[in-house]
Design a protein around this motif. Structure first.
Motif, PDB file in Angstrom:
ATOM      1  N   LEU A   5     -11.774  -5.592  -1.309  1.00 21.25           N
ATOM      2  CA  LEU A   5     -11.651  -4.265  -0.704  1.00 21.25           C
ATOM      3  C   LEU A   5     -10.276  -3.695  -1.047  1.00 21.25           C
ATOM      4  O   LEU A   5      -9.262  -4.388  -0.890  1.00 21.25           O
ATOM      5  N   ILE A   6     -10.270  -2.461  -1.503  1.00 18.87           N
ATOM      6  CA  ILE A   6      -8.999  -1.760  -1.709  1.00 18.87           C
ATOM      7  C   ILE A   6      -8.828  -0.798  -0.534  1.00 18.87           C
ATOM      8  O   ILE A   6      -9.584   0.163  -0.387  1.00 18.87           O
ATOM      9  N   ALA A   7      -7.848  -1.109   0.323  1.00 27.12           N
ATOM     10  CA  ALA A   7      -7.543  -0.239   1.467  1.00 27.12           C
ATOM     11  C   ALA A   7      -6.285   0.541   1.102  1.00 27.12           C
ATOM     12  O   ALA A   7      -5.262  -0.059   0.761  1.00 27.12           O
ATOM     13  N   LYS A  17      -5.558   8.230  -6.118  1.00 22.57           N
ATOM     14  CA  LYS A  17      -6.015   8.225  -7.513  1.00 22.57           C
ATOM     15  C   LYS A  17      -5.951   6.803  -8.082  1.00 22.57           C
ATOM     16  O   LYS A  17      -6.889   6.334  -8.741  1.00 22.57           O
ATOM     17  N   LEU A  18      -4.846   6.110  -7.794  1.00 21.02           N
ATOM     18  CA  LEU A  18      -4.700   4.731  -8.276  1.00 21.02           C
ATOM     19  C   LEU A  18      -5.797   3.847  -7.687  1.00 21.02           C
ATOM     20  O   LEU A  18      -6.411   3.035  -8.389  1.00 21.02           O
ATOM     21  N   LYS A  24     -12.949   1.780  -9.651  1.00 17.51           N
ATOM     22  CA  LYS A  24     -13.920   2.074 -10.722  1.00 17.51           C
ATOM     23  C   LYS A  24     -13.903   0.975 -11.792  1.00 17.51           C
ATOM     24  O   LYS A  24     -14.933   0.533 -12.282  1.00 17.51           O
ATOM     25  N   GLN A  25     -12.705   0.507 -12.106  1.00 17.78           N
ATOM     26  CA  GLN A  25     -12.575  -0.492 -13.185  1.00 17.78           C
ATOM     27  C   GLN A  25     -12.931  -1.898 -12.739  1.00 17.78           C
ATOM     28  O   GLN A  25     -13.255  -2.751 -13.565  1.00 17.78           O
ATOM     29  N   ASP A  29     -14.606  -2.315  -3.450  1.00 19.01           N
ATOM     30  CA  ASP A  29     -14.921  -1.253  -2.503  1.00 19.01           C
ATOM     31  C   ASP A  29     -13.634  -0.565  -2.064  1.00 19.01           C
ATOM     32  O   ASP A  29     -12.541  -1.133  -2.167  1.00 19.01           O
ATOM     33  N   LEU A  30     -13.800   0.660  -1.523  1.00 17.58           N
ATOM     34  CA  LEU A  30     -12.641   1.464  -1.126  1.00 17.58           C
ATOM     35  C   LEU A  30     -12.651   1.748   0.369  1.00 17.58           C
ATOM     36  O   LEU A  30     -13.706   1.981   0.957  1.00 17.58           O
TER      37      LEU A  30
END
Ligand SMILES: Cc1cc2nc3c(=O)[nH]c(=O)nc-3n(C[C@H](O)[C@H](O)[C@H](O)COP(=O)(O)O)c2cc1C
Length: 127
Positions: A5-7, A17-18, A24-25, A29-30
């Motif tokens: 997970l990217i928090a 954006k980062l 995406k790459q 999950d966001l």
């Protein structure tokens, strides 16, 4: 299989954006860390707000918690550097979510100063 997970917390969109490009790459999950009380869009006022939170060791409230945290074994925490450290809302996030046993990877964006003491501040509150 456990997931990542990217928090992220962002004020002007650079960290967002980062986070989105990385998700995406990598297929992670966001989750957006959103403050209950928005920070000023004025840079100078926000600098004052951030300094005050820093001095008061504040824990600004976050709108929501990520769902299904148990599904993730890695949490990437992305944030902008504020006053040579992480914004206090990142400390709120680390304290109010049970991240024990997970790998927490800090990633910051900044103007020029580098990561400052953010890693130390985050380590201090991680259980
Ligand atoms: C309150 C405040 C304090 C900041 N302090 C620093 C700093 O100490 N060092 C630095 O290099 N950049 C600093 N910056 C710049 C941000 O870290 C940088 O612009 C960041 O990429 C913004 O990310 P965002 O668009 O996701 O909010 C500061 C910005 C703000 C608003």
């Amino acid at each position: 299989m456990k997931k990542t997970l990217i928090a992220y917390f962002t004020r002007t969109g650079i960290t967002k954006k980062l986070a989105e490009d990385t998700a995406k790459q990598t297929g992670a999950d966001l989750f957006a860390i959103e403050p209950v009380k928005e920070y000023s869009s004025s840079y100078l006022i926000c600098v004052g707000q951030a300094k005050l939170e820093n001095l008061q060791n504040a824990r600004p409230a976050i709108k929501a918690k990520p769902q299904n945290l148990q599904d993730y074994d890695t949490i990437v925490v992305m944030f902008p550097i504020w006053w040579f450290t992480c914004p206090n809302i990142i400390l709120t996030f680390l304290e109010e979510n049970d991240l024990s046993g997970k790998t927490v990877i800090p990633v910051c964006t900044y103007g020029s100063s580098g990561k400052g003491s953010s890693e130390k501040a985050m380590t201090a509150v991680c259980k």
